[in-house]
Design a protein around this motif. Sequence first.
Motif, PDB file in Angstrom:
ATOM      1  N   PRO A 191       0.808  -1.226   0.000  1.00  0.00           N
ATOM      2  CA  PRO A 191       0.000   0.000   0.000  1.00  0.00           C
ATOM      3  C   PRO A 191       0.839   1.273   0.000  1.00  0.00           C
ATOM      4  O   PRO A 191       0.437   2.283  -0.586  1.00  0.00           O
ATOM      5  N   ASP A 192       2.015   1.239   0.633  1.00  0.00           N
ATOM      6  CA  ASP A 192       2.866   2.421   0.710  1.00  0.00           C
ATOM      7  C   ASP A 192       3.518   2.752  -0.622  1.00  0.00           C
ATOM      8  O   ASP A 192       4.025   3.863  -0.808  1.00  0.00           O
ATOM      9  N   VAL A 193       3.515   1.807  -1.538  1.00  0.00           N
ATOM     10  CA  VAL A 193       3.990   2.050  -2.902  1.00  0.00           C
ATOM     11  C   VAL A 193       2.833   2.518  -3.777  1.00  0.00           C
ATOM     12  O   VAL A 193       2.959   3.463  -4.562  1.00  0.00           O
ATOM     13  N   ALA A 194       1.693   1.863  -3.649  1.00  0.00           N
ATOM     14  CA  ALA A 194       0.547   2.127  -4.521  1.00  0.00           C
ATOM     15  C   ALA A 194       0.013   3.548  -4.361  1.00  0.00           C
ATOM     16  O   ALA A 194      -0.301   4.217  -5.354  1.00  0.00           O
ATOM     17  N   GLY A 195      -0.097   4.034  -3.117  1.00  0.00           N
ATOM     18  CA  GLY A 195      -0.678   5.353  -2.891  1.00  0.00           C
ATOM     19  C   GLY A 195       0.095   6.477  -3.551  1.00  0.00           C
ATOM     20  O   GLY A 195      -0.448   7.202  -4.405  1.00  0.00           O
ATOM     21  N   PRO A 196       1.382   6.668  -3.213  1.00  0.00           N
ATOM     22  CA  PRO A 196       2.163   7.737  -3.840  1.00  0.00           C
ATOM     23  C   PRO A 196       2.285   7.577  -5.348  1.00  0.00           C
ATOM     24  O   PRO A 196       2.323   8.570  -6.082  1.00  0.00           O
ATOM     25  N   ARG A 197       2.317   6.338  -5.826  1.00  0.00           N
ATOM     26  CA  ARG A 197       2.410   6.072  -7.268  1.00  0.00           C
ATOM     27  C   ARG A 197       1.194   6.634  -7.998  1.00  0.00           C
ATOM     28  O   ARG A 197       1.314   7.262  -9.045  1.00  0.00           O
ATOM     29  N   MET A 198       0.010   6.443  -7.426  1.00  0.00           N
ATOM     30  CA  MET A 198      -1.201   6.959  -8.051  1.00  0.00           C
ATOM     31  C   MET A 198      -1.252   8.479  -8.004  1.00  0.00           C
ATOM     32  O   MET A 198      -1.646   9.134  -8.967  1.00  0.00           O
ATOM     33  N   ALA A 199      -0.859   9.043  -6.873  1.00  0.00           N
ATOM     34  CA  ALA A 199      -0.852  10.503  -6.764  1.00  0.00           C
ATOM     35  C   ALA A 199       0.067  11.117  -7.814  1.00  0.00           C
ATOM     36  O   ALA A 199      -0.256  12.149  -8.425  1.00  0.00           O
ATOM     37  N   LYS A 233      -6.325  -2.332   2.232  1.00  0.00           N
ATOM     38  CA  LYS A 233      -5.259  -1.425   2.671  1.00  0.00           C
ATOM     39  C   LYS A 233      -4.767  -0.563   1.516  1.00  0.00           C
ATOM     40  O   LYS A 233      -4.520   0.640   1.673  1.00  0.00           O
ATOM     41  N   ILE A 234      -4.616  -1.171   0.329  1.00  0.00           N
ATOM     42  CA  ILE A 234      -4.192  -0.404  -0.843  1.00  0.00           C
ATOM     43  C   ILE A 234      -5.241   0.648  -1.183  1.00  0.00           C
ATOM     44  O   ILE A 234      -4.922   1.813  -1.450  1.00  0.00           O
ATOM     45  N   ALA A 235      -6.513   0.247  -1.159  1.00  0.00           N
ATOM     46  CA  ALA A 235      -7.586   1.187  -1.481  1.00  0.00           C
ATOM     47  C   ALA A 235      -7.569   2.381  -0.541  1.00  0.00           C
ATOM     48  O   ALA A 235      -7.664   3.543  -0.973  1.00  0.00           O
ATOM     49  N   GLY A 236      -7.436   2.109   0.758  1.00  0.00           N
ATOM     50  CA  GLY A 236      -7.405   3.195   1.734  1.00  0.00           C
ATOM     51  C   GLY A 236      -6.210   4.107   1.545  1.00  0.00           C
ATOM     52  O   GLY A 236      -6.336   5.338   1.626  1.00  0.00           O
ATOM     53  N   GLN A 237      -5.055   3.512   1.277  1.00  0.00           N
ATOM     54  CA  GLN A 237      -3.835   4.316   1.115  1.00  0.00           C
ATOM     55  C   GLN A 237      -3.898   5.158  -0.161  1.00  0.00           C
ATOM     56  O   GLN A 237      -3.453   6.315  -0.169  1.00  0.00           O
ATOM     57  N   VAL A 238      -4.445   4.588  -1.238  1.00  0.00           N
ATOM     58  CA  VAL A 238      -4.588   5.345  -2.481  1.00  0.00           C
ATOM     59  C   VAL A 238      -5.530   6.519  -2.260  1.00  0.00           C
ATOM     60  O   VAL A 238      -5.247   7.647  -2.676  1.00  0.00           O
ATOM     61  N   ARG A 239      -6.641   6.262  -1.593  1.00  0.00           N
ATOM     62  CA  ARG A 239      -7.593   7.351  -1.338  1.00  0.00           C
ATOM     63  C   ARG A 239      -6.944   8.460  -0.513  1.00  0.00           C
ATOM     64  O   ARG A 239      -7.083   9.653  -0.830  1.00  0.00           O
ATOM     65  N   ARG A 240      -6.222   8.083   0.537  1.00  0.00           N
ATOM     66  CA  ARG A 240      -5.570   9.095   1.377  1.00  0.00           C
ATOM     67  C   ARG A 240      -4.519   9.876   0.588  1.00  0.00           C
ATOM     68  O   ARG A 240      -4.424  11.102   0.727  1.00  0.00           O
ATOM     69  N   LEU A 242      -4.375  10.476  -2.600  1.00  0.00           N
ATOM     70  CA  LEU A 242      -5.019  11.372  -3.552  1.00  0.00           C
ATOM     71  C   LEU A 242      -5.613  12.581  -2.848  1.00  0.00           C
ATOM     72  O   LEU A 242      -5.434  13.726  -3.292  1.00  0.00           O
ATOM     73  N   GLU A 243      -6.318  12.336  -1.751  1.00  0.00           N
ATOM     74  CA  GLU A 243      -6.922  13.450  -1.019  1.00  0.00           C
ATOM     75  C   GLU A 243      -5.856  14.394  -0.466  1.00  0.00           C
ATOM     76  O   GLU A 243      -6.030  15.620  -0.494  1.00  0.00           O
ATOM     77  N   ASP A 244      -4.739  13.837   0.008  1.00  0.00           N
ATOM     78  CA  ASP A 244      -3.646  14.667   0.517  1.00  0.00           C
ATOM     79  C   ASP A 244      -3.017  15.506  -0.599  1.00  0.00           C
ATOM     80  O   ASP A 244      -2.408  16.547  -0.322  1.00  0.00           O
ATOM     81  N   SER A 245      -3.171  15.039  -1.843  1.00  0.00           N
ATOM     82  CA  SER A 245      -2.629  15.778  -2.986  1.00  0.00           C
ATOM     83  C   SER A 245      -3.633  16.779  -3.557  1.00  0.00           C
ATOM     84  O   SER A 245      -3.372  17.408  -4.581  1.00  0.00           O
ATOM     85  N   GLY A 246      -4.798  16.879  -2.913  1.00  0.00           N
ATOM     86  CA  GLY A 246      -5.795  17.840  -3.377  1.00  0.00           C
ATOM     87  C   GLY A 246      -6.732  17.310  -4.438  1.00  0.00           C
ATOM     88  O   GLY A 246      -7.446  18.086  -5.088  1.00  0.00           O
ATOM     89  N   VAL A 247      -6.757  15.994  -4.636  1.00  0.00           N
ATOM     90  CA  VAL A 247      -7.628  15.392  -5.634  1.00  0.00           C
ATOM     91  C   VAL A 247      -8.996  15.120  -5.020  1.00  0.00           C
ATOM     92  O   VAL A 247      -9.100  14.588  -3.910  1.00  0.00           O
ATOM     93  N   THR A 248     -10.056  15.480  -5.733  1.00  0.00           N
ATOM     94  CA  THR A 248     -11.422  15.211  -5.300  1.00  0.00           C
ATOM     95  C   THR A 248     -11.877  13.881  -5.877  1.00  0.00           C
ATOM     96  O   THR A 248     -11.698  13.616  -7.068  1.00  0.00           O
ATOM     97  N   LEU A 249     -12.464  13.029  -5.038  1.00  0.00           N
ATOM     98  CA  LEU A 249     -12.920  11.726  -5.476  1.00  0.00           C
ATOM     99  C   LEU A 249     -14.418  11.777  -5.783  1.00  0.00           C
ATOM    100  O   LEU A 249     -15.224  12.148  -4.923  1.00  0.00           O
ATOM    101  N   GLU A 250     -14.772  11.452  -7.005  1.00  0.00           N
ATOM    102  CA  GLU A 250     -16.173  11.405  -7.392  1.00  0.00           C
ATOM    103  C   GLU A 250     -16.335  10.500  -8.608  1.00  0.00           C
ATOM    104  O   GLU A 250     -15.365  10.217  -9.326  1.00  0.00           O
ATOM    105  N   ARG A 251     -17.549  10.018  -8.827  1.00  0.00           N
ATOM    106  CA  ARG A 251     -17.805   9.151  -9.974  1.00  0.00           C
ATOM    107  C   ARG A 251     -17.437   9.837 -11.278  1.00  0.00           C
ATOM    108  O   ARG A 251     -17.682  11.038 -11.445  1.00  0.00           O
ATOM    109  N   PHE A 252     -16.873   9.092 -12.196  1.00  0.00           N
ATOM    110  CA  PHE A 252     -16.603   9.648 -13.529  1.00  0.00           C
ATOM    111  C   PHE A 252     -17.923   9.964 -14.229  1.00  0.00           C
ATOM    112  O   PHE A 252     -18.938   9.299 -14.019  1.00  0.00           O
ATOM    113  N   LYS A 253     -17.901  10.974 -15.086  1.00  0.00           N
ATOM    114  CA  LYS A 253     -19.103  11.353 -15.812  1.00  0.00           C
ATOM    115  C   LYS A 253     -19.195  10.635 -17.151  1.00  0.00           C
ATOM    116  O   LYS A 253     -20.266  10.374 -17.656  1.00  0.00           O
ATOM    117  N   GLY A 254     -18.061  10.323 -17.751  1.00  0.00           N
ATOM    118  CA  GLY A 254     -18.068   9.636 -19.038  1.00  0.00           C
ATOM    119  C   GLY A 254     -18.239  10.631 -20.163  1.00  0.00           C
ATOM    120  O   GLY A 254     -19.271  11.303 -20.264  1.00  0.00           O
TER     121      GLY A 254
END
Length: 257
Positions: A191-199, A233-240, A242-254
């Motif tokens: 999880p500690d790799v996945a989160g920062p990687r996504m951000a 754990k990966i899901a939680g870390q990725v969400r954190r 992203l949120e710490d980077s100022g990203v808003t989480l919401e459903r895609f519109k398509g």
Amino acid sequence: MSKTVDLNADMGEGYGAWDIGDDAALLDIVTSANIACGMHAGDWDVMARTMRLAVENDVGIGAHPGFPDLHGFGRRRMQLPLPSLQNLVRYQVGAALAMARAAGGAVRHLKLHGALANMTSEDVEMARACYEAALSVAPNIIVMVLAGTAQQRAATDLGCAMACEIFADRAYNDDATLVDRSLPGAVIHDPDVAGPRMAEMIREGAIITASGKRIETRIDTICLHGDTPTAVKIAGQVRRALEDSGVTLERFKGAPG
């Protein structure tokens, strides 16, 4: 950084008495759920339960069709004539539409699973056939595509609504396809790799491959596999991250490509 992104997870992948993944925990984290349709995993009871939980959590529902391969979890490549493959997709999308409606929800997107997804990421004609089949059953469905691959080209050619996806827990080849699961490092478990990687990928608007190459691409959603041991754990870390980077989480519109 002012960006929005969707988090999706594959779920409903148990079968009968066998549970795979903690869908309830993931549904507290993600904004979209890709629910197995009974071919690579899932059954009518698992689908009904997962659809109901998604509705209760206000999570967007997606049909997640795969090859008819329960034993191999849909990860074995199969060769089907395109008309038969299209009927296979229609069959599964139809089941998802019915089960979602019975649960008080609706299917809003399509995401291909496993080997079917990998093959269509390499073959525009095959991807187009699958998407045309889904659209013939659900004309307004949003097609979730592997960003930067033949899937995205097929959806762009069709002019349909789509969402471009990257993976939090998978390594990439330099052509934007996924590293084969049989190879070392293909699946990211930390999880500690996945989160920062996504951000970093969201910040740069690019896929970062195993070799370090950056492939600029549209990114609408991030996949968190539900069947890995560290999925929640990966899901939680990725969400954190992203949120710490100022990203808003919401459903895609398509939107069309």
